[in-house]
Design an enzyme around this catalytic site. Structure first.
Site, mmCIF file in Angstrom:
data_model
loop_
_atom_site.group_PDB
_atom_site.id
_atom_site.type_symbol
_atom_site.label_atom_id
_atom_site.label_comp_id
_atom_site.label_asym_id
_atom_site.label_seq_id
_atom_site.Cartn_x
_atom_site.Cartn_y
_atom_site.Cartn_z
ATOM 1 N N GLU A 134 -3.642 -9.595 2.657
ATOM 2 C CA GLU A 134 -4.062 -9.121 3.480
ATOM 3 C C GLU A 134 -5.680 -10.213 4.074
ATOM 4 O O GLU A 134 -5.860 -10.368 5.206
ATOM 5 C CB GLU A 134 -5.000 -7.693 3.681
ATOM 6 C CG GLU A 134 -3.742 -5.989 3.938
ATOM 7 C CD GLU A 134 -2.963 -5.523 4.022
ATOM 8 O OE1 GLU A 134 -2.644 -5.083 3.239
ATOM 9 O OE2 GLU A 134 -3.265 -6.715 1.605
ATOM 10 N N GLU A 137 0.540 -0.732 0.085
ATOM 11 C CA GLU A 137 -0.299 0.319 0.499
ATOM 12 C C GLU A 137 0.776 1.504 -0.223
ATOM 13 O O GLU A 137 -0.027 2.175 -0.594
ATOM 14 C CB GLU A 137 -1.186 -0.197 1.314
ATOM 15 C CG GLU A 137 -2.182 -1.256 0.970
ATOM 16 C CD GLU A 137 -3.340 -0.778 2.240
ATOM 17 O OE1 GLU A 137 -4.007 -1.338 1.681
ATOM 18 O OE2 GLU A 137 -2.396 -1.229 3.250
#
Length: 271
Positions: free
Chosen positions: A148, A128
């Site tokens: 994730e 990210e």
């Protein structure tokens, strides 16, 4: 974070983040190689402070974020810390809540060019950070991925931004499978600008950085702010935003034209 001194890197949060201004660029380094540069809460706080500091410093025209060592750029959040918090009966941090803006939002709103120098694997929150950067230069053999789903987490930023950067079907494939994508493949998708050999990595990053900071910082800040604030707007609305410093009335514009006529390098004033 305090200003960088001539003595070298300035530590944030017990040395978990290093900050150094070299020439016209701020270098921000995640300094937890023993944890594959995973981000603790202190790391995230220090990174946020570093980007705020770089954004406010008029002597900084561009920013490089990288990781210490040669194994990982950033492995995401610190799983051990998260487990310790959960075992203590407390709730781990939920994105976009609490006292501070999210680090990734701060990165987007730092209106200077941000280069991710991806020195190793960039996974989960580390991926990210890569997505929140403007330019992405990676070392051969590294991977990126929003992993994730393997940990029951949400990739809050990545699930919003990744489908805006690449075709939706490919973005959803990366999210659903949580696969680690080789940077060579990511370059083909348009997520990575350059992939370079390890031995040439630092040289190539610096060379690219030099091409940026040779340009007017007024123009650079204008580009970043316009590109960020116009994201998702209709073109007619975006063209009328007129945000960031106005290059058309700046001293840098006059100097740039004068330097061209006089056949010399411009001397930017950043105003």
């Amino acid at each position: 974070m305090s200003d960088a001194s001539n003595d070298g890197l300035t530590p944030g949060a017990a040395g978990e983040v290093l900050y150094e201004v070299k020439g016209r660029a701020a270098w921000i380094t995640i300094n937890r190689p023993e944890r594959r540069n995973a981000m603790s809460r202190n790391t995230v706080r220090a990174l946020t402070e570093a980007f705020v500091e770089a954004g406010e410093d008029p002597e900084v025209w561009a920013i490089v974020i990288t990781g210490a060592g040669d194994k990982a750029f950033c492995a995401g959040g610190d799983m051990k810390e998260m487990n310790d918090i959960a075992q203590a009966g407390r709730q781990v941090h939920t994105p976009m809540t609490g006292m501070y803006r999210a680090l990734l939002e701060v990165m987007l709103e730092t209106y200077k060019p941000v280069i991710a120098a991806i020195n190793g694997h960039a996974l989960a929150g580390g991926c990210e950070i890569v997505l929140a950067s403007d330019i992405r230069i990676a070392v051969e053999g590294a991977t990126i991925g929003l992993t994730e789903a393997k940990r029951g987490m949400g990739a809050n930023f990545g699930s919003v931004v990744l489908p805006l950067l690449i075709p939706r079907a490919i973005a959803m494939d990366m999210l659903y499978t949580a696969r680690m994508v080789p940077v060579e493949e990511a370059k083909q998708l348009g997520l990575i600008n350059q992939v370079v050999p390890r031995e040439a990595f630092e040289t190539e990053v610096q060379a690219y950085l030099d091409t940026i900071i040779a340009n007017s910082p007024v123009s650079l800040r204008r580009y970043k702010e316009m590109a960020t604030k116009s994201w998702g707007l209709p073109v007619a609305s975006a063209l009328r935003l007129n945000v960031g410093p106005n290059p058309y009335t700046s001293e840098d514009r006059a100097e740039g034209v004068r330097a061209f006529i006089e056949k010399r390098a411009p001397e930017w004033k950043n105003r």
